[in-house]
Design an enzyme around this catalytic site. Structure first.
Site, PDB file in Angstrom:
ATOM      1  N   TYR A 261       5.672   8.464  -4.137  1.00 42.26           N
ATOM      2  CA  TYR A 261       5.033   7.399  -4.626  1.00 42.26           C
ATOM      3  C   TYR A 261       3.978   7.162  -3.504  1.00 42.26           C
ATOM      4  O   TYR A 261       4.304   5.749  -2.536  1.00 42.26           O
ATOM      5  CB  TYR A 261       6.067   6.031  -4.171  1.00 42.26           C
ATOM      6  CG  TYR A 261       6.036   5.087  -5.201  1.00 42.26           C
ATOM      7  CD1 TYR A 261       4.713   4.616  -5.504  1.00 42.26           C
ATOM      8  CD2 TYR A 261       6.054   3.801  -4.376  1.00 42.26           C
ATOM      9  CE1 TYR A 261       4.439   3.380  -6.147  1.00 42.26           C
ATOM     10  CE2 TYR A 261       5.216   2.314  -5.069  1.00 42.26           C
ATOM     11  CZ  TYR A 261       4.816   2.128  -6.284  1.00 42.26           C
ATOM     12  OH  TYR A 261       4.117   1.569  -6.643  1.00 42.26           O
TER      13      TYR A 261
ATOM     14  N   LEU B   8      10.636  13.727  11.686  1.00 38.24           N
ATOM     15  CA  LEU B   8      11.417  12.717  11.169  1.00 38.24           C
ATOM     16  C   LEU B   8      10.226  11.820   9.850  1.00 38.24           C
ATOM     17  O   LEU B   8       9.026  12.382  10.841  1.00 38.24           O
ATOM     18  CB  LEU B   8      11.566  11.530  12.795  1.00 38.24           C
ATOM     19  CG  LEU B   8      11.053  10.130  12.160  1.00 38.24           C
ATOM     20  CD1 LEU B   8      13.027   9.786  12.124  1.00 38.24           C
ATOM     21  CD2 LEU B   8      11.238   9.205  13.448  1.00 38.24           C
TER      22      LEU B   8
ATOM     23  N   CYS C  79      10.956   7.241   4.645  1.00 34.15           N
ATOM     24  CA  CYS C  79      11.240   8.538   3.690  1.00 34.15           C
ATOM     25  C   CYS C  79      11.046   8.866   2.331  1.00 34.15           C
ATOM     26  O   CYS C  79      10.738   9.807   1.304  1.00 34.15           O
ATOM     27  CB  CYS C  79      12.340   9.019   4.611  1.00 34.15           C
ATOM     28  SG  CYS C  79      13.202   8.516   3.664  1.00 34.15           S
TER      29      CYS C  79
ATOM     30  N   SER D 273      14.217   0.167   2.105  1.00 32.42           N
ATOM     31  CA  SER D 273      15.387   0.355   0.743  1.00 32.42           C
ATOM     32  C   SER D 273      16.670   1.268   0.243  1.00 32.42           C
ATOM     33  O   SER D 273      16.649   2.340   0.837  1.00 32.42           O
ATOM     34  CB  SER D 273      13.751   1.199  -0.382  1.00 32.42           C
ATOM     35  OG  SER D 273      14.700   0.918  -1.270  1.00 32.42           O
TER      36      SER D 273
ATOM     37  N   GLU E  81      17.978   1.619  -2.357  1.00 31.77           N
ATOM     38  CA  GLU E  81      17.167   2.121  -3.401  1.00 31.77           C
ATOM     39  C   GLU E  81      17.694   3.704  -3.328  1.00 31.77           C
ATOM     40  O   GLU E  81      17.522   4.789  -3.382  1.00 31.77           O
ATOM     41  CB  GLU E  81      16.731   2.089  -4.764  1.00 31.77           C
ATOM     42  CG  GLU E  81      17.505   0.918  -5.563  1.00 31.77           C
ATOM     43  CD  GLU E  81      17.993   1.207  -6.779  1.00 31.77           C
ATOM     44  OE1 GLU E  81      18.090   1.852  -7.218  1.00 31.77           O
ATOM     45  OE2 GLU E  81      19.129   0.378  -6.582  1.00 31.77           O
ATOM     46  N   GLN E  82      16.205   4.100  -2.100  1.00 30.73           N
ATOM     47  CA  GLN E  82      15.593   5.451  -1.056  1.00 30.73           C
ATOM     48  C   GLN E  82      16.859   5.975  -0.735  1.00 30.73           C
ATOM     49  O   GLN E  82      17.116   6.993  -0.905  1.00 30.73           O
ATOM     50  CB  GLN E  82      14.276   5.357  -0.765  1.00 30.73           C
ATOM     51  CG  GLN E  82      13.228   4.237  -1.790  1.00 30.73           C
ATOM     52  CD  GLN E  82      12.164   4.415  -1.068  1.00 30.73           C
ATOM     53  OE1 GLN E  82      12.209   3.618  -0.263  1.00 30.73           O
ATOM     54  NE2 GLN E  82      10.617   4.155  -1.260  1.00 30.73           N
TER      55      GLN E  82
ATOM     56  N   CYS F 173      -6.328  -0.609  -8.235  1.00 31.64           N
ATOM     57  CA  CYS F 173      -5.763  -0.174  -7.748  1.00 31.64           C
ATOM     58  C   CYS F 173      -6.125   0.966  -8.025  1.00 31.64           C
ATOM     59  O   CYS F 173      -8.216   1.457  -6.865  1.00 31.64           O
ATOM     60  CB  CYS F 173      -4.473   0.043  -7.113  1.00 31.64           C
ATOM     61  SG  CYS F 173      -3.522  -1.236  -6.006  1.00 31.64           S
TER      62      CYS F 173
END
Length: 395
Positions: free
Chosen positions: A134, A170, A174, A197, A199-200, A358
């Site tokens: 994303y 690192l 992420c 997040s 969910e992530q 955007c």
């Protein structure tokens, strides 16, 4: 009568393409020379006071609610507004008397990030590609699919770092883990990723187990400010992250980035930036990315250099992000039947407007997307002398 006079004056000098406007009373006005490319329809009056308070919020919400319709490309309409110097978007400060306030504390940052990223992995899976990346893709060839372009981007970032096997890596912010896991599998790095997040985090945990990388990769649900003073890495990446930290925290973000790098370590940070100086957008802050701030290019450079790092390479990926957003919006529209089962019409209009506007901002040059390749140390002596290594697909 006052409202129509106001909008006629507002719209007269706001676009550099021919435009047709249909007002709430059925009257029609055309602007510019030639056949109108886009028709803007006011189904209802939009209070002038709300536009004068914050034009982006007022007009964005009007579109979400169906008070405004746009026949034609939203992307082209937004691009045309940003390219017109007299536009209410380009000259928007005179129309902004209110901006939402965000603290950017660790607690509020969790809430802000989860507002956007924890909508549900099943939603993002519909219109991202299967890498679940994303951020801007990198289209090396016109025929590249979105999936191929995202793989291009991940590999390009890693090649820029010129990583050596067995070293530490690192990834701050992420996402769904594609970059960090690619670093582990292709370059044999010991990798760590952090995200706010839930969910992530769950998704990356599952991928680590699926790929059998438990001894080589870890992901943590953690703020970038809480990584630990004694943790240092050979390589650090942070992609699409610094737009979330807020103007007041950019200095601390760069200070910590430097702190997390070992001496002579390297970092690549990539994010939305403006060559014209830092900015916020009221509608995006309120509905899409709470707490977002797009920093100015010189602002970022000052923070980077002021915190003990030097710049080895700087690349604009603005057109790449435009193409990426167009691909996302295409996928979004393609999967509207499934999305309509998850969310209401207001949500769908909001996301379509977000993706297209955007894209229009990048197309117009109002916003940019820069990759900063940085090193911590006096010389960056162990990086190659030319950029040729970045394009070597055998690396």
């Amino acid at each position: 009568m006052f409202e129509k006079t106001f909008y006629k004056k507002l719209l007269k000098n706001s676009f550099n393409i021919p435009l047709r406007v249909k007002f709430w009373d059925g009257s029609v006005k055309e602007y510019g020379d030639g056949d109108p490319q886009i028709t803007l329809i006011f189904n209802r009056k939009i209070p002038v006071k709300s536009v004068l308070t914050n034009s982006s919020i007022a007009l964005g919400e009007a579109y979400m609610n169906g008070d405004i319709e746009i026949k034609g490309s939203i992307e082209d309409l937004i691009c045309a507004a940003y390219q017109k110097k007299s536009s209410f978007l380009e000259n928007g400060k005179k129309f902004i008397k209110y901006m939402p306030k965000f603290s950017h504390s660790v607690k509020s940052s969790v809430k802000d990030i989860q507002h956007h990223y924890d909508i549900g992995n099943n939603f993002y899976e519909l219109w991202l590609d299967k890498t679940m990346t994303y951020s801007s893709a990198y289209f090396e060839h016109p025929g590249d699919s979105l999936y191929q372009a995202q793989l291009n981007k991940v590999d390009y970032i890693l090649r820029k770092l010129d990583p050596k096997p067995g070293r530490t890596f690192l990834d701050i912010g992420c996402g769904w883990g594609t970059l960090m896991l690619r670093a582990a599998k292709k370059y044999n790095l010991k990798v760590a990723g952090i995200t706010l997040s839930r969910e992530q985090y769950n998704y990356v945990e599952e991928q680590i187990k699926k790929d059998g990388l438990q001894d080589q990769a870890k992901v943590e649900l953690k703020d970038y400010r809480n990584i630990g003073k004694n943790e240092q890495y050979d390589y650090v990446t942070s992609i699409g992250m610094f737009e979330h930290v807020g103007k007041k925290n950019l200095g601390e973000y760069c200070q910590l980035l430097s702190q997390y790098l070992k001496p002579n370590g390297r970092a690549l940070i990539n994010g939305v930036t403006r060559q014209q100086g830092g900015a916020t957008n009221g509608w995006i802050d309120k509905w899409i990315f709470p707490g977002g701030y797009v920093p100015g290019l010189t602002e970022m450079l000052n923070h980077i250099i002021g915190n003990g790092m030097q710049i080895y390479d700087l690349e604009s990926c603005r057109r790449q992000y435009q193409w990426t957003l167009e691909a996302w919006d295409h996928n979004f529209r393609k999967h509207l039947p499934e999305i309509k089962k998850m969310f209401d019409e207001k949500f769908i209009r909001m996301w379509d407007l977000y993706l297209q506007s955007c894209a229009g901002g990048f197309k117009a040059g109002n916003i940019d997307d820069f990759q900063f390749l940085l090193f911590k140390g006096p010389s960056g002596y162990d990086l190659p002398m030319t950029r040729d290594y970045m394009y070597d697909h055998n690396k």
